[in-house]
Design an enzyme around this catalytic site. Structure first.
Site, short mmCIF file in Angstrom:
data_model
loop_
_atom_site.label_atom_id
_atom_site.label_comp_id
_atom_site.label_asym_id
_atom_site.label_seq_id
_atom_site.Cartn_x
_atom_site.Cartn_y
_atom_site.Cartn_z
N LYS A 133 -4.92 -32.84 16.56
CA LYS A 133 -5.59 -31.77 17.32
C LYS A 133 -6.27 -32.36 18.56
O LYS A 133 -7.08 -33.28 18.46
CB LYS A 133 -6.62 -31.07 16.42
CG LYS A 133 -7.51 -30.05 17.16
CD LYS A 133 -8.47 -29.32 16.21
CE LYS A 133 -9.46 -28.44 16.98
NZ LYS A 133 -10.43 -27.74 16.10
N ASP B 212 -14.44 -27.51 22.74
CA ASP B 212 -14.34 -26.26 21.98
C ASP B 212 -15.64 -25.46 22.12
O ASP B 212 -16.62 -25.73 21.43
CB ASP B 212 -14.05 -26.58 20.50
CG ASP B 212 -13.87 -25.32 19.67
OD1 ASP B 212 -13.74 -24.23 20.26
OD2 ASP B 212 -13.81 -25.44 18.42
N LYS C 245 -19.52 -20.29 20.22
CA LYS C 245 -20.36 -21.04 19.27
C LYS C 245 -21.82 -20.95 19.69
O LYS C 245 -22.12 -20.77 20.86
CB LYS C 245 -19.95 -22.52 19.31
CG LYS C 245 -18.63 -22.83 18.64
CD LYS C 245 -18.34 -24.32 18.67
CE LYS C 245 -17.02 -24.64 17.98
NZ LYS C 245 -17.00 -24.33 16.55
N ASP D 84 -13.67 -32.70 19.55
CA ASP D 84 -12.68 -31.85 18.90
C ASP D 84 -11.25 -32.31 19.19
O ASP D 84 -10.29 -31.65 18.79
CB ASP D 84 -12.88 -30.39 19.33
CG ASP D 84 -12.56 -29.40 18.22
OD1 ASP D 84 -12.46 -29.84 17.06
OD2 ASP D 84 -12.40 -28.21 18.53
N ASP E 206 -12.48 -18.89 17.78
CA ASP E 206 -13.00 -20.23 17.47
C ASP E 206 -12.15 -20.93 16.41
O ASP E 206 -12.31 -22.12 16.17
CB ASP E 206 -14.47 -20.10 16.98
CG ASP E 206 -15.20 -21.42 17.03
OD1 ASP E 206 -14.66 -22.38 17.62
OD2 ASP E 206 -16.31 -21.49 16.47
N GLU F 256 -9.27 -22.09 16.68
CA GLU F 256 -8.22 -22.39 17.66
C GLU F 256 -7.37 -23.59 17.28
O GLU F 256 -6.23 -23.69 17.69
CB GLU F 256 -8.85 -22.60 19.04
CG GLU F 256 -9.38 -24.01 19.33
CD GLU F 256 -10.53 -24.46 18.43
OE1 GLU F 256 -11.18 -23.59 17.82
OE2 GLU F 256 -10.76 -25.68 18.33
N ARG G 266 -5.96 -24.56 14.48
CA ARG G 266 -4.74 -24.21 13.74
C ARG G 266 -3.72 -23.55 14.64
O ARG G 266 -2.51 -23.71 14.45
CB ARG G 266 -5.12 -23.31 12.54
CG ARG G 266 -5.79 -22.03 12.93
CD ARG G 266 -6.56 -21.38 11.79
NE ARG G 266 -7.88 -21.99 11.60
CZ ARG G 266 -8.77 -21.58 10.71
NH1 ARG G 266 -8.49 -20.57 9.90
NH2 ARG G 266 -9.93 -22.18 10.59
#
Ligand code: BES
Ligand code: MN
Ligand code: ZN
Length: 484
Positions: free
Chosen positions: A254, A259, A266, A277, A336, A338, A340
């Site tokens: 990833k 993020d 968030k 991230d 959020d 994101e 996956r």
């Protein structure tokens, strides 16, 4: 840092510090002989109990050429292995370099004198000598060790070289993870991957937005659309000269360079940490650097979907329905979730490239931190044999993993009334539903998913490692490829 293996004994080591490992029980005859009973004395006084990470320093030891003699606690001798020695070496290096020590020699003797131990110790020295100080203009008070040596009767030069390759790869990963979102955008990450590949003799290809649009990566592109920073799917290929297997291993990481959560934004508190991230992506790139040098017999390709998850007038909305490259439609219930969304398009692409086995690493869920804390990686699989191989490598490398469930009951959590599936599973079992979502796109290819949200970042400085990125998974991935 200069790293080497030499054949020297306690008396003739010339260094700022020579280190001898002592355990909870048993005398240190060689040290006592050289120093007239110093080891026995500090043991008796209670200053040195031999517990793991115990350290005592003797300055200007008589009869030795080294400037300092360090007794380092190995704990229970029966439990002392590479994992303990890697940590212990790290604690030694961090303590001594803070006192301006520049050169350390560690004596490896007795049962600890094995190639695995020499390798692990070298890794520990390199990992602990890394600092997140690149953006500090005032570097006073920041010390680095300049030279680390393993001294033993056996020649451990090959093990030390291997340890240095692994430690440097892990630090390369940490340098990437440490970079903030403004300095490490998806395109910068791609450029750094290209530079690493060029320097390592690997092939690197970067798919841009246009190419990804042609390929139908609607799931990945939906995440990226709110950002001015263009996305990149980074592909790095290693092909063995003399293959020992017809398998093709994919390492998928990833790569969310920042993020914000997107429209499902968030909370501000702690959001700065979301620069990490992309730790999964950085781990697979670090692993590729080491793989290029250590040359396993299996083909390995890294896939890093790199995007920035922003909120803007152009960002995707909760409720948007996107079509992934696999053809499955996804209702984006929470922007959020994101990670996956980008991983499943990378996985579909990997499968179409003909990979036979896949491992992904992702800072995927806060829920895995709730479940396992900062101790274990959450490991999920659709193939127990494949997970067994990953776990074996993880154990050998001291990277703890816990087998998490992926029962079909989790599928119900991901139902969407409007698309093939939703991208979140509700309040409970968040790391399991996230993993199950990815599983739906693996199409039966053996796959292991590693949720590293709790293990890729150290919140407080530890004796063997500074606060910040850990570089988790690099060593496990390299070990996996080497033992394929
Ligand atoms: N990058 C985060 C996961 C994360 C959270 C990593 C905290 C490290 C610390 C991921 O993209 C995310 O936001 N996940 C959500 C999923 C939720 C919306 C279903 C989460 O875990 O809260
Ligand atoms: Mn997120
Ligand atoms: Zn994320």
């Amino acid at each position: 840092m200069k790293i080497q293996a030499v054949s020297q004994t306690l008396a003739n080591v010339e260094a700022d510090a020579v280190v001898v490992i002592g355990f909870e029980s048993g005398a240190l005859a060689e040290v006592d002989l050289a120093t007239g009973g110093w080891a026995a004395e500090v043991r008796e006084s209670g200053e040195f109990g031999g517990k793991l990470l115990d350290l005592v320093v003797l300055h200007r030891p008589q009869g030795l050429k080294a400037k300092r003699l360090v007794l380092a606690g190995g704990g229970d001798a029966a439990k002392f292995g590479p994992t303990q020695l890697r940590k212990l070496t790290g604690a030694i290096v961090r303590k001594l370099k803070a006192q301006s020590v520049k050169s350390v020699t560690l004596l490896l003797e007795g049962e600890a004198a094995t190639a695995e131990m020499a390798q692990a110790s070298t890794e520990g020295a390199l990992i602990s000598n890394w600092e997140a100080t690149i953006h500090k203009s005032d570097k006073t008070g920041i010390h680095f060790l300049e030279s680390f040596t393993i001294a033993s009767a056996t020649d451990f030069s090959a093990a030390v070289i291997k340890g240095a390759i692994l430690g440097e790869a892990q630090n390369f990963t940490r340098d990437l993870v440490n970079e903030p979102g403004n300095l490490l955008t998806p395109m910068v990450m791609a450029a750094k991957a290209q530079a690493m590949a060029a320097a390592s003799g690997l092939e690197c290809e970067v798919l841009d937005r246009e190419r990804m649009t042609q390929l139908g990566m609607g799931s990945l592109l939906g995440v990226s659309q709110g950002s001015l920073e263009p996305p990149a799917l980074i592909v790095v290929r290693y092909k063995p000269e003399n293959p020992t297997s017809t398998d093709h291993l994919a390492l998928v990481g990833k790569g969310v360079t920042f993020d914000t959560g997107g429209v499902s934004i968030k909370p501000a508190d702690g959001m700065e940490k979301m620069k990490y991230d992309m730790a999964g992506g950085a781990a697979v790139l670090g692993a590729m650097q080491a793989i290029a040098k250590l040359k396993p017999g299996v083909a390995v390709t890294a896939f890093v979907p790199a995007v920035e998850n922003m909120c803007s007038h152009n960002a995707q909305r909760p409720g948007d329905i996107v079509t992934s490259m696999s053809g499955k439609t996804i209702e984006v219930l929470n922007t959020d979730a994101e990670g996956r969304l980008i991983l499943v398009d990378a996985i579909e692409y990997a499968r179409q490239q003909g990979v036979t086995h896949m491992v992904d690493a992702a800072t995927l869920t806060g829920a895995v931190v709730v479940a396992l804390g900062h101790v274990h990686i959450g490991a999920f699989t659709n193939d127990d044999a494949m997970l067994g191989r990953v776990m074996k490598s993880a154990k050998a490398q001291g990277e703890k993993m816990w087998h998490m469930p992926l029962d079909d009951e989790y599928k119900d959590y991901l139902k969407s009334p409007f698309a093939d599936l939703g991208n979140i599973g509700g309040r409970w079992g968040g790391s399991c539903t996230a993993a199950y979502f990815i599983k739906e796109f693996t199409g039966g290819t053996p796959w292991v998913h590693l949720d590293i949200a709790g293990t890729a970042w150290l919140d407080e400085t530890a004796p063997h490692m500074p606060k910040g990125p850990t570089g988790i998974c690099v060593r496990t991935f390299v070990d996996l490829a080497l033992n394929w």
